[in-house]
Structures are given as structure tokens and as C-alpha cells.
Scaffold this motif. Structure first.
Motif, PDB file in Angstrom:
ATOM      1  N   GLY A  59       0.790  -1.218   0.000  1.00  7.51           N
ATOM      2  CA  GLY A  59       0.000   0.000   0.000  1.00  7.51           C
ATOM      3  C   GLY A  59       0.825   1.272   0.000  1.00  7.51           C
ATOM      4  O   GLY A  59       1.914   1.322  -0.596  1.00  7.51           O
ATOM      5  N   PHE A  60       0.291   2.269   0.694  1.00  5.29           N
ATOM      6  CA  PHE A  60       0.923   3.583   0.719  1.00  5.29           C
ATOM      7  C   PHE A  60       0.950   4.114   2.149  1.00  5.29           C
ATOM      8  O   PHE A  60       0.132   3.733   2.985  1.00  5.29           O
ATOM      9  CB  PHE A  60       0.139   4.575  -0.150  1.00  5.29           C
ATOM     10  N   GLU A  61       1.873   5.045   2.346  1.00  7.36           N
ATOM     11  CA  GLU A  61       1.922   5.724   3.628  1.00  7.36           C
ATOM     12  C   GLU A  61       1.718   7.213   3.363  1.00  7.36           C
ATOM     13  O   GLU A  61       2.503   7.820   2.633  1.00  7.36           O
ATOM     14  CB  GLU A  61       3.274   5.481   4.287  1.00  7.36           C
ATOM     15  N   LEU A  62       0.655   7.789   3.940  1.00  4.80           N
ATOM     16  CA  LEU A  62       0.306   9.180   3.659  1.00  4.80           C
ATOM     17  C   LEU A  62       0.790  10.083   4.788  1.00  4.80           C
ATOM     18  O   LEU A  62       0.548   9.796   5.963  1.00  4.80           O
ATOM     19  CB  LEU A  62      -1.222   9.340   3.532  1.00  4.80           C
ATOM     20  N   SER A  63       1.417  11.208   4.389  1.00  3.23           N
ATOM     21  CA  SER A  63       1.846  12.184   5.387  1.00  3.23           C
ATOM     22  C   SER A  63       1.601  13.595   4.865  1.00  3.23           C
ATOM     23  O   SER A  63       1.910  13.893   3.704  1.00  3.23           O
ATOM     24  CB  SER A  63       3.343  12.027   5.682  1.00  3.23           C
TER      25      SER A  63
ATOM     26  N   VAL B  83      -8.785   6.662  -0.280  1.00  6.25           N
ATOM     27  CA  VAL B  83      -9.868   6.710   0.696  1.00  6.25           C
ATOM     28  C   VAL B  83      -9.282   6.343   2.053  1.00  6.25           C
ATOM     29  O   VAL B  83      -8.653   5.299   2.202  1.00  6.25           O
ATOM     30  CB  VAL B  83     -10.990   5.723   0.334  1.00  6.25           C
ATOM     31  N   VAL B  84      -9.479   7.227   3.035  1.00  2.00           N
ATOM     32  CA  VAL B  84      -9.019   6.939   4.391  1.00  2.00           C
ATOM     33  C   VAL B  84     -10.236   6.932   5.301  1.00  2.00           C
ATOM     34  O   VAL B  84     -11.064   7.855   5.242  1.00  2.00           O
ATOM     35  CB  VAL B  84      -8.010   8.004   4.876  1.00  2.00           C
ATOM     36  N   GLU B  85     -10.354   5.882   6.105  1.00  2.00           N
ATOM     37  CA  GLU B  85     -11.469   5.835   7.050  1.00  2.00           C
ATOM     38  C   GLU B  85     -11.046   6.458   8.373  1.00  2.00           C
ATOM     39  O   GLU B  85      -9.871   6.434   8.734  1.00  2.00           O
ATOM     40  CB  GLU B  85     -11.933   4.389   7.246  1.00  2.00           C
ATOM     41  N   ARG B  86     -12.024   6.987   9.081  1.00  3.35           N
ATOM     42  CA  ARG B  86     -11.736   7.749  10.284  1.00  3.35           C
ATOM     43  C   ARG B  86     -11.007   6.936  11.361  1.00  3.35           C
ATOM     44  O   ARG B  86     -10.209   7.465  12.122  1.00  3.35           O
ATOM     45  CB  ARG B  86     -13.033   8.321  10.870  1.00  3.35           C
ATOM     46  N   ASP B  87     -11.327   5.634  11.430  1.00  5.61           N
ATOM     47  CA  ASP B  87     -10.761   4.806  12.503  1.00  5.61           C
ATOM     48  C   ASP B  87      -9.341   4.339  12.217  1.00  5.61           C
ATOM     49  O   ASP B  87      -8.725   3.699  13.066  1.00  5.61           O
ATOM     50  CB  ASP B  87     -11.632   3.564  12.727  1.00  5.61           C
TER      51      ASP B  87
ATOM     52  N   GLY C 246      -3.116   6.843  12.260  1.00  6.82           N
ATOM     53  CA  GLY C 246      -2.354   7.839  11.541  1.00  6.82           C
ATOM     54  C   GLY C 246      -3.157   9.019  11.037  1.00  6.82           C
ATOM     55  O   GLY C 246      -2.600   9.951  10.473  1.00  6.82           O
ATOM     56  N   ILE C 247      -4.494   9.018  11.240  1.00  9.02           N
ATOM     57  CA  ILE C 247      -5.293  10.188  10.838  1.00  9.02           C
ATOM     58  C   ILE C 247      -5.793  10.875  12.103  1.00  9.02           C
ATOM     59  O   ILE C 247      -6.236  10.216  13.046  1.00  9.02           O
ATOM     60  CB  ILE C 247      -6.459   9.805   9.894  1.00  9.02           C
ATOM     61  N   SER C 248      -5.650  12.190  12.149  1.00  6.47           N
ATOM     62  CA  SER C 248      -6.149  12.927  13.314  1.00  6.47           C
ATOM     63  C   SER C 248      -6.691  14.274  12.838  1.00  6.47           C
ATOM     64  O   SER C 248      -6.481  14.663  11.685  1.00  6.47           O
ATOM     65  CB  SER C 248      -5.022  13.125  14.337  1.00  6.47           C
ATOM     66  N   PHE C 249      -7.385  14.954  13.753  1.00  7.04           N
ATOM     67  CA  PHE C 249      -8.135  16.138  13.338  1.00  7.04           C
ATOM     68  C   PHE C 249      -7.831  17.337  14.224  1.00  7.04           C
ATOM     69  O   PHE C 249      -7.653  17.197  15.429  1.00  7.04           O
ATOM     70  CB  PHE C 249      -9.631  15.834  13.381  1.00  7.04           C
ATOM     71  N   GLY C 250      -7.804  18.502  13.615  1.00  4.14           N
ATOM     72  CA  GLY C 250      -7.597  19.728  14.383  1.00  4.14           C
ATOM     73  C   GLY C 250      -8.890  20.172  15.047  1.00  4.14           C
ATOM     74  O   GLY C 250      -9.945  19.567  14.863  1.00  4.14           O
ATOM     75  N   ALA C 251      -8.806  21.242  15.798  1.00  3.64           N
ATOM     76  CA  ALA C 251     -10.017  21.804  16.419  1.00  3.64           C
ATOM     77  C   ALA C 251     -10.856  22.477  15.339  1.00  3.64           C
ATOM     78  O   ALA C 251     -10.312  22.945  14.340  1.00  3.64           O
ATOM     79  CB  ALA C 251      -9.615  22.821  17.476  1.00  3.64           C
TER      80      ALA C 251
ATOM     81  N   ALA D 229       2.159   9.409   8.675  1.00  4.85           N
ATOM     82  CA  ALA D 229       2.527   8.051   8.254  1.00  4.85           C
ATOM     83  C   ALA D 229       1.317   7.133   8.322  1.00  4.85           C
ATOM     84  O   ALA D 229       1.359   6.050   8.883  1.00  4.85           O
ATOM     85  CB  ALA D 229       3.668   7.513   9.115  1.00  4.85           C
ATOM     86  N   CYS D 230       0.242   7.618   7.749  1.00  2.08           N
ATOM     87  CA  CYS D 230      -1.034   6.884   7.777  1.00  2.08           C
ATOM     88  C   CYS D 230      -1.009   5.797   6.701  1.00  2.08           C
ATOM     89  O   CYS D 230      -0.947   6.102   5.504  1.00  2.08           O
ATOM     90  CB  CYS D 230      -2.165   7.877   7.533  1.00  2.08           C
ATOM     91  N   PHE D 231      -1.054   4.520   7.133  1.00  4.12           N
ATOM     92  CA  PHE D 231      -0.980   3.432   6.169  1.00  4.12           C
ATOM     93  C   PHE D 231      -2.338   3.217   5.490  1.00  4.12           C
ATOM     94  O   PHE D 231      -3.368   3.074   6.147  1.00  4.12           O
ATOM     95  CB  PHE D 231      -0.541   2.137   6.850  1.00  4.12           C
ATOM     96  N   VAL D 232      -2.278   3.193   4.160  1.00  5.46           N
ATOM     97  CA  VAL D 232      -3.498   2.975   3.377  1.00  5.46           C
ATOM     98  C   VAL D 232      -3.257   1.779   2.461  1.00  5.46           C
ATOM     99  O   VAL D 232      -2.358   1.819   1.616  1.00  5.46           O
ATOM    100  CB  VAL D 232      -3.830   4.219   2.526  1.00  5.46           C
ATOM    101  N   PRO D 233      -4.000   0.681   2.637  1.00  3.72           N
ATOM    102  CA  PRO D 233      -3.777  -0.483   1.781  1.00  3.72           C
ATOM    103  C   PRO D 233      -4.075  -0.160   0.312  1.00  3.72           C
ATOM    104  O   PRO D 233      -4.849   0.764   0.021  1.00  3.72           O
ATOM    105  CB  PRO D 233      -4.746  -1.541   2.316  1.00  3.72           C
ATOM    106  N   LEU D 234      -3.495  -0.933  -0.558  1.00  7.51           N
ATOM    107  CA  LEU D 234      -3.609  -0.707  -2.002  1.00  7.51           C
ATOM    108  C   LEU D 234      -5.069  -0.590  -2.445  1.00  7.51           C
ATOM    109  O   LEU D 234      -5.412   0.234  -3.299  1.00  7.51           O
ATOM    110  CB  LEU D 234      -2.913  -1.864  -2.731  1.00  7.51           C
TER     111      LEU D 234
END
Lengths: 249, 322, 393
Positions: free
Chosen positions: C147-151, C185-189, C192-197, C216-221
Motif C-alpha cells: 500500500g501507501f503511507e500518507l503524510s 480513501v481513508v477511514e476515520r478509525d 495515523g489520521i487525526s483532526f484539528g479543532a 505516516a497513515c498506512f493505506v492499503p492498495l
């Protein structure tokens, strides 16, 4: 078991109703399915979902535009619709006699109709339809359950409420409190256009009563707004109710 | 002839009975018609005797099957009386009960129905009435085209009749009830708490809306003020839907129509459906914190403010010196 | 040429208008004062089919066209702009991209949930340093095993933290510019994904907007959408539809302000007459109505062309540009009709005014729309001059 649900197309509650030269002017008003009838359509759907009904027929009486109200009922889930096309406002007795024919033809055992029509401000259609069919009726129902032919219903009376039991056939007049009507889903609105809607002229006898003229009901009101803090406004109100309006001793 | 159907409750004639007598008298004088009243009762002749102090001819149907009253038994009795007595006009109260059996009587007699009227007169031989339509935004003049004419009369449409000079006669009347009149089996009647004046009969009505905020606040402010004024208690649809108050207190399209001398609307926004039930009141007072609320368009006196502050102030002002 | 909406579309409009006015309009002021993502009303919208308007019925959507979507979005916006924005994003961007580019497995996994409103979808393109210049995004997608690692950090994400699904654009080939960007497509759970105020904004307070941080959010292929390197092309294509959505939303907000002004000018008395009798009020009302009508026509025509399978880049931009500017004009003029009350929070017009302002900014600023339109003018001319092609067909 077949249920007939009666629907009417009426001006929206917020619509402006004008009178010109004694005649009613509804130009510009948006027409909608009468809210009172909506409870009837919803109750029919719930009875079918509970396995107590197999077919729901929405029946309307009125001008061609009533088709819109019938389409709404179809979109909510009624299976087919019949419109008795008639121009003008016929009195509820005349309408009831015409609708009774359609109910008999549909072979229905239960008729649901709004407790009060928002155009003619009339609560007569349900009782009159029951009379025309030779059936009993329950007016102003706030609860209705069915088990086979046996029903139980709570309805509002002058000083409270009452539970009624019996067996079908029956006419029920519906109102708020009976249920919370659903909105039709967008796909179902599209599908409603393909459901059968049978339009035929209403073969009615002459109306037994008729409106001759209309007048706008608007009493002149003083429209005084009392200023000041709560206590001075309240004192001023009491003074005016005693001395000016003379409605308090 | 003109036949009046009177209603009673707990051994007493309702206010509407006296209004109908007054209306019946004026119609009888205008048309030269005979006037009679019909009492339906499961027990006791007292009501009929009392009524006979107001008019000459009273017919009494005494039958245990009339208790509890059902639309179908009442329909049978009224239609039978109208036929037997040869009534041209049947006047009945536009109560919930009257609105339910009125259409059935009219249809059974092959006559016409003038429903929920605010006035009724003869024009020659023809019965003409006025009634609200379109959520009481307009008043329609309606003409009966078939006889007999069944007329249901709104509460407050006619003044209360005074006692007559002569005492009338009470005639018993037997009604051939049929099994089909008793198809519905009433049970579990829940009457609302009595002790307060009936809403339709009250000279003053205090009505609360959603602006009160809670059932407790409604009880404290609206009921409290009503008790102080000897007034009837009314509620808006939103209040009833929220379960704060019973349906019988609802005023508006699906509730009751009231015409008191004084109507106080507390925290009521003034939806069209509500206005249709109270816009014929004598003097209308509104308290609402929203200056833009539609209720202020139909009020005589308005106070823009919080009901929780204004109502106690009002109670204090009522206590004060006249 | 027929300018009347077909009856079935008017039936949809009646239902949605009634729904919006009864269920959404009454809570709009409170949501503005006490912002929260309006889940209960979004659930109700989902039940009607309003959150998957153009997604096919087979994928759980309402299966409607762009014209219907525009008409219905106007109704929601006339009740509350925040609801319209959330609706426009979830329906118009993630779903529109999935409908066009997803594999059957991806469709089955995400579309029914999004179309029913069980899930809300968000769109992550803009970054703190890359708004209008989308090709300059710095979020990287590094190829790793399976997959990929998103940053990187995404800005102005509507529904950030609330939405379940994030359609993220990231550079897979940093050297390839616009052709090196891919969609994921990244799911909330996911880790490696987080949210600001939530951002403090001028308007549309209930359309919660946050930063989305990918660390470094891992996203499968199987969560890459479409062909590698085609992400921006796909996104820009979807933006045509989204811009028609913003145009429809602008018309809706403007209409709410106009209706309020029309009623107020009738009721408000000054010098013994309704203020509508004064030209100083009557003329702005006439201008407001005219601009709204023009904006609606541009919007519906662009949608109508899109339903006919046409590329509508220019028409969508024209509609978006004109309608958002019209909304700004109309809400400002409505506020003026109300005078001092217009400036007060007791009345809704100041909210319309604030809510409308962003329509000139998001999904491409008015300036960007002019760039797009200007570029299209020459493309259209060149195409018209090319042999074998018909102008305006």
C-alpha cells in the motif's frame, strides 16, 4: 384486507386566503396533502407493515390537482389511487355518497380519513362516509390497533378520551397524536409516478348545501404593545383590562 | 318545526343548551315555526323538567342504551325524533359529539348539514348560516338546499336564553334502537380533571404555548393564573404533542374553538392552526419574548417579555388595588 | 425550449421544501449560535435519500440527475446553508468520485453507507499552503509494501472529525506535478489520521471545518481510487458538479434572505405606509429578484447540460461565479431592507449574510472561476475553428 385512505388537496396553512367581491381568491397559494389525511395514510402503512392489511388504496375527491396529493400518498407507500374529479367545493354529505361507491368497489373493510379538512374546516366527511356505508365510525382517533377483524381505538371526546372496541368494517377519522407521518423517500416519489392512478368524473347528485359568499374574518384589534419592565407592563395591562376593555372586575 | 338537541354532563345541562334555546326562540319567532327540545338521557327526568321552564315542548328519550353516549345511538334517537315530530330544522351543539352525529343525522334524514356555524337565519323558507372556513381565515355564508336542515352551532354563537314565563310539558319518546347502533363497545373513559370551568364555557381562557419551556412551568404559570382568574386552561398543539397537557385542552384546528370575553396567550407563537381556534375571542392578550411572533398581529394588548417574569408580575398586579 | 421543471421533479421539490422548512429551518439559528455537526437532521436527510442524490439506486443512492440535485440543494440551503454544504460535499465529491472511478469491491464497501447517510464523506484537497493552486500540494503518498503511507496536513475539511470517510489527494510522484497526484480513501478509525479543532468561522457554523493530519497513515492498495497519477484530473472533473452545487446553494441562501426582506418590507410601516411603497426599498427588491432569477437559470442550465453528458467546466464556473456574487448582493441588500433589525441577531438576515460569504471562496474563488471561464473561452473558440466540429453543439 384492503384499506381505503381518503386524501384531500388543501391550501397550505400559511397560504394567504383573499376574498374579492365575496368570492374566494386562492391565487398563489401552494396546495398540499391535508395534514389530517396524512395521519390516515401513515396509519394504513403501519397496519400493512404489521401484516394486517394487504392493499392500500388512496382515494381523492376534488379538482384535477388533487392528483398531487394522491401521488404523495402513493410515494408514502399506497398501492394505487383513484381520483373522483369534481370542480368546486361540494358539501361533505355529497362527497361522502360519491366516495362510498369507491369504497364498496374496492372491497375495503377500513376507511381512514382526516378528522378535519383544512379547507372547509369540516369534521363531517368521516361520519358522513360511515353513514353512507352503513358502518360505525371512530372519530378523532389517537391510537388504533387491529388484530384480524377486531380493532381497539382510543379517541378524543369532549371531556377526555375513550377506548372503543369492535370489529370491522369501520371508518376512522385521524389526527395528530395517532402517529408521526413519514416523508416519502426521493426514489419512492419517482416510483409513485408509475403507480396506477385512476381518474374518473365524480357522478354526484346536486350539492345539499353550498357556499354563497365569503368574507375575510378579521376583527379589528387594538394591537397595543405595553412597554416597560415586567411589573409596570403588567400593572398597565391590568388597568387597561379593567378600565378600557372592561373585561376584568 | 325547529328541534333543539341539548347536551348535558353529570346531571346538568351544558351552557350550549341555553344558547340553543335562545337561538331556537329567535328563529321560531322569525319564522312562526313551532319550537321543541329533545333530551337524551339514560336516567332521570330532572333535566327535561328544567328545560321545560325555558320552552313549551320538551321530548325526553329515556333509555339505558344511551349511556355511555355513542354517535350511532344518538343518531338513531335524533333522526327518529326529527322524523316523528316533523322537524324542518334540527339545531345541535357543535361539540365533538355533535360534530360526529350531526352529519349522520343529516344524511339519514336525506337532508342537509350546516356545520359548526356562528350564526343562522331564515331567508324566507331557506336556512342560511355563516361558518368559518380555511382555518377560520374566512367566513362563508352557506345555504341549505335540502330539508330537513341539520345545523351544528358553535359555542358562543348565541346568547344564553332567559327563563320563559310558562312551564312547558315533557313528552316521553320511545326510540327503536337497533343492534347495529351498538356495534362499538366503549370502555375506559378517561375524563380530564374536573373542578375547573369547561374550556368552551369559560369567560376567561388562559392558554400556554411552547414558550413556557416545561410541563412544570406550564402548571405554575398558566394553571396558576387560570385558577386565580377562575379561567379555563388551554394549550397549543406543540404543548399537547410534548405531553405537557391532555388533548382536551388543545385550542385550534384539531382542538377546541373558544370565544371567551378575555383570552390570555402565554408563550404562544400564534400558528394559523391555533389562531383558527381563538381568533373570535373578545379581548386577546399575548405575552411572548419574540416581538415578531405572529400572535401579536391579533392581540389587543401585548407584552414583549419573558412569561416567567411577566406572569408573576401580572398575578401581583391583580392582587393590587382596583 | 421548456423552462418548466418536469412534474416529477416538482414533486421531489415539494417534499424536500416541506421537509427542509419543517425539520431544518427551525434549528438553523440555534446551530449558528451553538455550533455542532447536525447529526439528527442529517440522519433524517439520509433516510429521504438526500445524502446520495446522484449515486445510482443500485449503490443505495437516489439515482437522480444533476438538475434534480441542484433543485433540491437550493431547498436545503434556503433552510440552512450548513446542511447544504455538508450535503453538497458528501454527495458531490467523495460519492461522485467513487461512482465514476471505484472498483466493484470499493463501490460495495463505501457507496451504500455514504448514500444512506450512515456515513458522511469528506474531501481533502486544500492544504494550508495550497488552496487555489491544487497541484502544489505537499501531502505525500509513499509506496510501501501492500500500500501507501500518507503524510501531510489538509485544510478546510468540511466534516473533519465527524465524517467517517476521507477522500484524500496526495502526491505519489512529487516530480510530476498535477500528473503525480493520486486519490485515496481513508477511514476515520484508521491509525495515523487525526483532526484539528473546529475552525472559528464567519458563518456556516454547523458545517464543522477542521484540519486533517496524516502522520505516516498506512493505506492499503485497495483504498487507492482510480489510476495512480490521475487523482487531480478526477478531482477537477468532479469539481464541475460541485460548483453547480455551490451555485444552487447560493441561490437557496439568497432566496431565504429575499423572502424575508419581501415579507418585512410589506409588514414594516414607516410614515404611515408599508416601507415597500418607497423606491428605496422597492428597487433593491426588484434587483434582488432579478439577480436571483438569473443565477437560478444559469445554475439549472449548467445542471441540465451536465445531465446530457456534456463537459460543463465553463457553464459550471459561470453559474458558481454569478450565483455566489448574487447571494452576496442579495443577502447584503436584504439586511439593508431590515435596517437596524437586519444587523441584529434576533432576525435571520445577518446569518444569511454571513453564511453566503464563503460561497465566493470555496470550490474555487470568484477569481479562479474567472480564470477558468477565461481559459475556456479560447478553448471553445479554438474548438469551434477546428475542422469537422460544430460550434455550440
Amino acid at each position: 384486507m384492503t384499506i381505503v385512505t381518503i386524501v384531500k388537496q388543501v391550501p397550505e396553512a400559511e397560504a394567504r386566503v383573499r376574498v374579492q367581491g365575496g368570492a374566494l381568491d386562492l391565487a398563489g397559494a401552494t396546495f398540499v396533502l391535508d395534514g389530517m389525511d396524512e395521519y390516515g395514510v401513515e396509519q394504513a402503512l403501519r397496519l400493512r407493515e404489521a401484516g394486517e392489511a394487504s392493499e392500500i388504496v388512496a382515494v381523492g375527491y376534488g379538482p384535477r390537482e388533487t392528483e398531487q396529493a394522491l401521488r404523495t400518498a402513493l410515494a408514502m407507500g399506497a398501492d394505487r389511487a383513484v381520483l373522483l374529479e369534481a370542480s368546486g367545493l361540494d358539501d361533505p354529505l355529497t362527497v361522502a355518497l360519491a366516495l362510498a361507491e369507491v369504497v364498496r368497489e374496492a372491497g375495503a373493510d377500513l376507511v381512514l380519513v382526516g378528522g378535519k379538512q383544512a379547507d372547509w374546516d369540516s369534521a363531517a366527511l368521516g361520519p358522513a362516509l360511515a353513514e353512507a356505508l352503513g358502518w360505525p365510525h371512530v372519530d378523532w382517533a389517537t391510537a388504533f390497533t387491529l388484530s384480524g377483524q377486531a380493532f381497539e381505538s382510543v379517541h378524543e371526546i369532549d371531556d377526555g378520551s375513550e377506548t372503543l372496541r369492535g370489529s370491522l368494517p369501520l371508518v376512522v377519522t385521524t389526527q395528530q397524536g395517532l402517529n408521526e407521518p413519514r416523508y416519502p423517500t426521493l426514489p419512492n416519489i419517482m416510483k409513485a409516478n408509475r403507480k396506477p392512478l385512476d381518474v374518473r368524473p365524480a357522478a354526484t347528485e346536486e350539492s345539499r348545501s353550498a357556499a354563497r359568499s365569503y368574507a375575510v374574518v378579521e376583527r379589528e384589534r387594538r394591537r397595543v404593545v405595553l412597554e416597560g419592565d415586567a411589573s409596570s407592563a403588567a400593572s398597565e395591562l391590568v388597568r387597561r383590562l379593567r378600565d378600557e376593555a372592561k373585561v376584568l372586575g | 318545526m325547529i328541534l333543539i338537541v341539548v347536551e348535558h354532563d353529570q346531571g346538568a345541562l351544558r351552557k350550549s343548551a341555553f344558547e340553543l334555546v335562545g337561538l331556537g326562540r329567535s328563529l321560531a319567532i322569525a319564522s312562526g315555526a313551532r319550537l321543541a327540545a329533545l333530551v337524551l338521557s339514560a336516567a332521570g327526568d330532572d333535566l327535561a323538567s328544567e328545560l321545560a321552564r325555558y320552552l313549551d315542548e320538551v321530548h325526553l328519550v329515556r333509555d339505558a342504551r344511551l349511556d355511555p353516549p355513542r354517535a350511532e345511538t344518538v343518531t338513531r334517537a335524533v333522526a327518529h325524533a326529527a322524523q316523528t315530530l316533523g322537524a324542518d330544522v334540527v339545531l345541535l351543539p357543535a361539540s365533538r359529539a355533535g360534530l360526529a352525529y350531526g352529519p349522520r343525522v343529516a344524511l339519514r334524514l336525506c337532508g342537509s348539514l350546516l356545520e359548526d356555524v356562528t350564526s343562522v337565519t331564515f331567508e324566507g323558507d331557506t336556512v342560511v348560516a355563516t361558518r368559518p372556513a380555511y382555518l377560520a381565515r374566512v367566513s362563508a355564508t352557506v345555504v341549505a338546499k335540502a330539508k330537513p336542515v341539520v345545523v351544528s352551532v358553535k359555542p358562543g354563537a348565541a346568547p344564553i336564553a332567559a327563563l320563559a314565563d310558562t312551564s312547558g310539558r315533557v313528552h316521553p319518546l320511545a326510540v327503536p334502537f337497533a343492534a347495529e347502533d351498538l356495534r362499538l363497545e366503549p370502555s375506559a373513559r378517561q375524563a380530564v380533571v374536573k373542578g375547573r370551568v369547561a374550556l368552551e364555557e369559560a369567560d376567561v381562557v388562559v392558554c400556554g404555548g411552547r414558550g413556557l419551556g416545561s410541563a412544570e412551568a406550564f402548571e405554575r404559570q398558566v394553571v396558576g393564573l387560570a385558577d386565580r382568574l377562575g379561567a379555563g386552561v388551554g394549550a397549543t398543539r406543540a404543548v399537547v404533542d410534548a405531553g405537557w397537557r391532555p388533548y382536551v385542552e388543545q385550542i385550534g384546528q384539531t382542538g377546541k374553538t373558544v370565544t371567551p370575553k378575555l383570552f390570555l396567550a402565554l408563550g404562544v407563537s400564534g400558528a394559523v392552526q391555533h389562531l383558527s381556534g381563538m381568533n373570535r375571542s373578545g379581548v386577546i392578550v399575548a405575552v411572548n419574548k419574540d416581538a415578531d411572533a405572529p400572535i401579536f398581529r391579533v392581540t389587543d394588548y401585548g407584552i414583549v417579555g419573558d412569561v416567567h417574569e411577566v406572569v408573576p408580575a401580572l398575578a401581583a398586579a391583580l392582587e393590587g388595588p382596583d | 425550449m421548456d423552462f418548466a421543471l418536469p412534474e416529477e421533479l416538482r414533486a421531489l421539490q415539494r417534499t424536500v421544501r416541506s421537509f427542509a422548512q419543517r425539520e431544518i429551518a427551525p434549528i438553523a439559528a440555534e446551530l449558528d449560535r451553538e455550533p455542532r455537526f447536525p447529526w439528527p437532521s442529517l440522519r433524517a436527510m439520509g433516510a429521504l435519500g438526500l445524502l446520495g442524490l446522484t449515486t445510482p439506486e443500485a449503490d443505495g443512492g437516489a439515482g437522480l440527475g444533476s438538475l434534480a440535485a441542484a433543485v433540491l440543494l437550493e431547498e436545503i440551503a434556503a433552510a440552512d446553508a450548513s446542511h447544504a454544504t455538508i450535503m453538497s460535499v458528501t454527495s458531490g465529491l467523495p460519492q461522485a468520485l467513487l461512482v465514476r472511478h471505484a472498483t466493484p469491491a470499493q463501490r460495495a464497501r463505501w457507496l451504500p453507507r455514504l448514500a444512506s447517510g450512515e456515513w458522511i464523506g469528506a474531501f481533502c484537497l486544500s492544504e494550508p499552503h495550497a488552496g487555489s493552486d491544487a497541484a502544489a500540494i505537499r501531502t505525500r503518498a509513499r509506496r510501501v509494501a501492500d500500500g501507501f503511507e500518507l503524510s501531510g496536513t489538509k485544510a478546510w475539511v468540511t466534516g473533519g472529525g465527524e465524517a467517517h470517510l476521507y477522500l484524500v489527494l496526495a502526491a505519489t510522484d512529487a516530480g510530476a506535478g498535477a500528473r503525480g497526484i493520486s486519490a485515496f480513501v481513508v477511514e476515520r478509525d484508521q491509525a495515523g489520521i487525526s483532526f484539528g479543532a473546529p475552525e472559528a468561522k464567519l458563518g456556516q457554523h454547523a458545517a464543522i471545518t477542521t484540519e486533517v493530519r496524516l502522520d505516516a497513515c498506512f493505506v492499503p492498495l485497495e483504498q487507492r481510487l482510480g489510476t495512480e497519477g490521475q487523482g487531480l484530473v478526477m478531482a477537477l472533473q468532479a469539481l464541475d458538479g460541485a460548483r453547480i452545487g455551490i451555485a444552487a446553494q447560493s441561490v437557496g441562501i439568497g432566496r431565504a434572505a429575499f423572502d424575508a426582506a419581501l415579507a418585512y418590507a410589506d409588514e414594516r410601516q414607516a410614515f404611515g405606509v408599508s416601507v415597500r411603497e418607497f423606491q428605496g426599498v422597492g428597487f433593491p427588491l426588484a434587483d434582488m429578484a432579478t439577480r436571483l432569477e438569473a443565477a437560478r437559470l444559469l445554475t439549472l442550465r449548467a445542471a441540465w447540460l451536465m445531465d446530457r453528458g456534456r463537459r460543463v467546466t465553463k457553464e459550471a464556473s459561470m453559474a458558481k461565479l454569478f450565483a455566489s456574487e448574487a447571494a452576496a448582493f442579495v443577502t447584503d441588500a436584504a439586511l439593508q431592507v431590515f435596517g437596524g433589525y437586519g444587523y441584529s441577531r434576533e432576525y435571520p438576515v445577518e446569518r444569511y449574510f454571513r453564511d453566503a460569504r464563503v460561497t465566493r471562496i470555496y470550490e474555487g474563488t470568484s477569481e479562479i472561476q474567472r480564470v477558468v471561464i477565461g481559459r475556456q473561452l479560447y478553448r471553445d473558440r479554438d474548438r469551434a475553428e477546428a475542422p469537422g466540429r460544430e460550434a455550440g453543439a
